[in-house]
Design an enzyme around this catalytic site. Structure first.
Site, PDB file in Angstrom:
ATOM      1  N   HIS A   1      -6.979  -5.586  -1.927  1.00  0.00           N
ATOM      2  CA  HIS A   1      -5.866  -4.782  -1.417  1.00  0.00           C
ATOM      3  C   HIS A   1      -5.023  -5.631  -0.474  1.00  0.00           C
ATOM      4  O   HIS A   1      -5.098  -5.523   0.757  1.00  0.00           O
ATOM      5  CB  HIS A   1      -6.412  -3.546  -0.705  1.00  0.00           C
ATOM      6  CG  HIS A   1      -5.394  -2.485  -0.459  1.00  0.00           C
ATOM      7  ND1 HIS A   1      -4.690  -1.876  -1.486  1.00  0.00           N
ATOM      8  CD2 HIS A   1      -4.928  -1.913   0.689  1.00  0.00           C
ATOM      9  CE1 HIS A   1      -3.865  -0.975  -0.979  1.00  0.00           C
ATOM     10  NE2 HIS A   1      -3.981  -0.986   0.336  1.00  0.00           N
TER      11      HIS A   1
ATOM     12  N   SER B   1       0.849  -1.184   0.000  1.00  0.00           N
ATOM     13  CA  SER B   1       0.000   0.000   0.000  1.00  0.00           C
ATOM     14  C   SER B   1       0.893   1.246   0.000  1.00  0.00           C
ATOM     15  O   SER B   1       1.711   1.396  -0.910  1.00  0.00           O
ATOM     16  CB  SER B   1      -0.954  -0.035   1.194  1.00  0.00           C
ATOM     17  OG  SER B   1      -2.000   0.891   1.029  1.00  0.00           O
TER      18      SER B   1
ATOM     19  N   ASP C   1      -8.712  -4.808  -6.286  1.00  0.00           N
ATOM     20  CA  ASP C   1      -8.342  -3.823  -5.275  1.00  0.00           C
ATOM     21  C   ASP C   1      -9.167  -2.544  -5.443  1.00  0.00           C
ATOM     22  O   ASP C   1      -9.069  -1.883  -6.466  1.00  0.00           O
ATOM     23  CB  ASP C   1      -6.852  -3.501  -5.412  1.00  0.00           C
ATOM     24  CG  ASP C   1      -6.297  -2.704  -4.241  1.00  0.00           C
ATOM     25  OD1 ASP C   1      -7.096  -2.058  -3.534  1.00  0.00           O
ATOM     26  OD2 ASP C   1      -5.076  -2.733  -4.034  1.00  0.00           O
TER      27      ASP C   1
END
Length: 777
Positions: A752, A635, A720
């Site tokens: 994600h 991320s 995602d």
């Protein structure tokens, strides 16, 4: 593949012995240079020995392989297993082994599957039809560079032995290594929760490689499997009544969670929120109303959540509060009445309040970006609020707030050095009994003498462990806890405070031994502009702390923080010989308002400098080899990896971006619709795409790929909703267009981050191989 990896070290020994037997048949000059082409027959002999295959009685595999041929037994054994194939043309044991033939041998022998890494060879049309898929699998598994395959290349003995070592994994795992499958195996049991009457215990356990809910009677070892989900993991569960549970699950990582109900015996499964492209949030379980829930749904408008009273039997929804478009959160009082709404335009946040549900919400309190006022719960008389607030102070504290005077009337709990994290309270005495904060570790402080004494007795029984309190009865006699550490995933216990007796419930990972894992040590150092930075350093167990390879592992968020505890990624890296640095860089939470705000508009700049300063600090102490430093994160951590390679190309020898954004313009343009109320805050902390166009251009790695010179590995989930697939597609294409080969793992059934265990194993297997190629070889 996994069964091969679990046995591969012993097979490697066999392979080395086989090589010793084979070498006399290869000319001495070729042995010294490794340039002598290995024949198909010699490769078969070595492969048979590596796999430990017995020789069949009948040695009639091919017409051109006589029974007296030294490779006859090996070729027959491999054919019997389907590893070698052939027709009337024969096996040609004396012909040189080509690279495409080797690919098929290795892939078939070790069962290498499609791990999602995208492979495109410029000379793909030259690869024989029978070997095309195997050529792809070989590169997916070995994680080697190169846009050409050169299928007719004659493989020499060194190349073949190297391929065997890579297939077995002995190049990465050495004697005493912890198997990757052990580190990333799903917990045996976790998430224990007692039913409201305390007679049943619910928990999550793997079944068919997916996380499901089980229930057992308290004190019994016999369990009932309540759910049987096969496609997706259950994200979490809660008891609704003594015999009914709720659980949440999305589809393929899309984060559109549905709420399901099911009976404790496994019957009556029902999707309570069966709406397409809708995310359901539980606002209040309404413990005193068995047939109802309060849920928030964004089915009317994907950007905002309205609150409904849900009839669990009929599925009917009764609107309790419609979101006018700016509400980002809701809160009920102790009677389940919806009385708090949090409004925000991303810059100014307002707490809205109503005394009763039949009255309109009115503005109670307003804050700007950087100020925090987050209601936690009502006081027990439902008249005042407990809130986490940093208004008028740098470090967030727990305050008691009066809606009538609109003022904080009392500071309940605070810490001078860090933000506090939460409070303890007693349903019996209806008083706050203590609080906790996180600095190097979690620290508890109790104002109630009884709580303090029982905590100290409990901590004495669990030396060296941090404790998470899971449930506490009103009399403070029956307590359920999770005890964990940096080297222990966690163990669940029931504590009978009256008898001062601790009873084991379950160990989440009994196959991992603490003595084989590495210590995670809190560290501090100074940034180049004088900030004190906190983090954690993990060194390989037993290693001399000198000249080590390093993996910098920045956390996601970035408005989050790393904490002390068990982290399988960190343990994998340390076990493979790397030092691991986790930094709570500026912009991280937990260290006060000024430290958080110091990260504003500093993506790729001072936030990145904090990581670089950590590398230089370790290099300066002689702990780390400056030529063997990699950066890996997910991320925001994935962004930091890309930024590290693009903006400090001389610092890192390799980088790994896992669901990381590469273009901050498209990231901001494609945030999930239900984050739209926070968009202005993103602009404040990251940069406005219009007003700060030059800044966002300067710190978006996609626009600076010409500066990237270190190898990069990218991983992405196709579903995602936060960091879209295009973020990874774009950086990979930009580098590929420049002739740079980028291993790119794309998983179609993930969001994600990878949640499914088979995908996690694929990723971490590729991660350890990629880092080994570029830091260890």
């Amino acid at each position: 593949m996994n069964s091969v990896r679990s046995k591969r070290l012993s097979k490697w020994v066999i392979a080395l012995l086989a090589l010793a037997l084979l070498l006399p048949a290869i000319p001495a000059a070729a042995q010294e240079s490794g340039s002598g082409a290995i024949t198909r027959g010699d490769a078969a002999v070595l492969l048979q020995q590596t796999l430990g295959l017995e020789s069949p009685k009948a040695l009639d595999s091919f017409t051109d392989v006589g029974v007296s041929d030294k490779a006859a037994a090996a070729i027959s054994a491999l054919k019997q297993q389907g590893i070698v194939k052939g027709d009337a043309k024969g096996f040609k044991p004396n012909d040189p082994l080509t690279r495409e033939q080797m690919a098929s041998l290795i892939v078939r022998a070790f069962g290498l599957h499609d791990n999602g890494i995208q492979v495109n060879y410029k000379d793909a049309q030259k690869i024989g039809k029978a070997h095309q898929v195997d050529a792809v699998r070989l590169k997916q598994y070995f994680i080697v560079d190169g846009l050409t395959f050169d299928p007719k290349h004659r493989v020499n003995k060194n190349e073949f032995v190297t391929a065997l070592e890579r297939a077995i994994g002995s190049d990465v795992e050495q004697q005493g290594s912890i198997p990757l499958t052990d580190l990333f195996r799903q917990p045996a049991q976790f998430g224990f929760q007692a039913s409201p009457d305390g007679k049943k215990i619910g928990y999550i356990q793997p079944w068919n490689n997916r996380l499901n809910v089980f229930v057992k009677q308290a004190g019994s070892s016999e369990a009932v499997q309540v759910t049987k989900e096969t496609d997706n993991n259950i994200a979490g569960f809660a008891w609704k009544t003594d015999n009914t549970l709720l659980y949440a699950m999305d589809k393929g990582g899309d984060e559109n969670y549905h709420i399901y109900k099911i009976n404790a015996d496994g019957t009556g499964r029902k999707d309570l929120t069966p709406y397409e492209n809708t995310r359901a949030l539980l606002v209040d379980g309404l413990a005193d109303q068995p047939g109802y829930l309060l849920v928030a749904l964004n089915k009317r408008d994907p950007r905002v959540f309205d609150v409904y009273r849900l009839n669990m039997e009929s599925g009917a929804l009764e609107l309790v509060a419609e979101n006018p478009g700016n509400i980002s959160g809701w809160m009920t009082d102790h009677d389940g009445k919806l009385r708090i709404a949090i409004a925000s335009d991303g810059i100014i946040s307002s707490i809205l309040y109503r005394e009763t549900e039949d009255k309109p919400f009115e503005e109670l309190y307003t804050t700007n970006v950087g100020d925090q006022f987050s209601p936690i719960m009502f006081t027990y008389d439902n008249k005042q609020l407990y809130a986490l607030s940093n208004v008028g102070r740098d470090k967030a504290a727990i305050v008691q707030f009066d809606p009538v005077s609109k003022k904080a009337v009392k500071t309940v709990y605070e810490n001078a050095d860090v933000d506090v994290s939460g409070i303890f309270f007693s349903n019996k005495t209806k008083q706050i009994t203590g609080g906790y904060y996180i600095s190097d570790k979690v620290h508890y402080e109790f104002t109630d003498a009884d709580w303090k004494a029982k905590y100290e007795r409990l901590q004495a029984k669990l030396p060296g462990k941090s404790i998470s309190f899971l449930s506490i009865d009103d009399n403070l006699e029956n307590i359920m806890v999770l005890a964990y550490s940096d080297r222990a995933m966690g163990t669940y216990y029931a504590y009978d405070a009256k008898a001062d007796k601790l009873t084991l419930i379950a160990d989440t990972a009994p196959w991992l031994k603490e003595e084989s894992l590495a210590e995670v040590k809190p560290v501090t150092y100074k940034s180049r502009d004088g900030l004190t930075l906190h983090g954690y350093l993990t060194l390989p167990k037993g290693a001399d702390p000198k000249n080590l390879p390093l993996v910098v592992n920045p956390h996601g968020g970035p408005w989050a923080r790393d904490e002390w505890g068990f982290n399988p990624e960190v343990q994998l890296l340390a076990n493979r010989g790397y030092a691991v640095l986790q930094v709570n860089f500026r912009g991280s939470t937990g260290y006060g308002k000024a430290f958080l705000d110091a990260g504003n508009k500093q993506w790729g700049k001072a936030m990145q400098d904090d990581l670089t300063d950590g590398v230089n600090w370790l290099v300066g102490q002689g702990i780390v080899n400056k030529h063997k430093v990699a950066i890996y994160g997910a991320s925001y951590g994935g962004y930091a990896a890309l930024a590290g390679l693009a903006f400090t190309p001389d610092v890192y020898a390799a980088g790994v971006s896992y669901v990381g954004p590469s273009n901050l313009f498209t990231l901001l343009d494609t945030i999930p619709p239900y984050w739209s109320t926070q968009l202005q805050e993103f602009y404040t902390r990251m940069g406005d795409p219009v007003k700060d166009k030059d800044l966002l251009t300067a710190v978006s790695p996609l626009f600076h790929v010409d500066q990237i010179k270190a190898p990069l590995f990218v991983a992405q989930g196709q579903n995602d909703p936060r960091v879209k697939q295009a973020e990874s597609d774009s950086i990979v294409k930009a580098l590929t267009d420049r002739g740079i080969d980028v291993p790119y793992m794309l998983k179609a059934n993930e969001g994600h981050g990878f949640a499914l265990p088979e995908n996690q194993l694929d990723f971490y297997l590729a991660l350890e191989r990629f880092l080994h190629r570029h830091l260890m070889e």
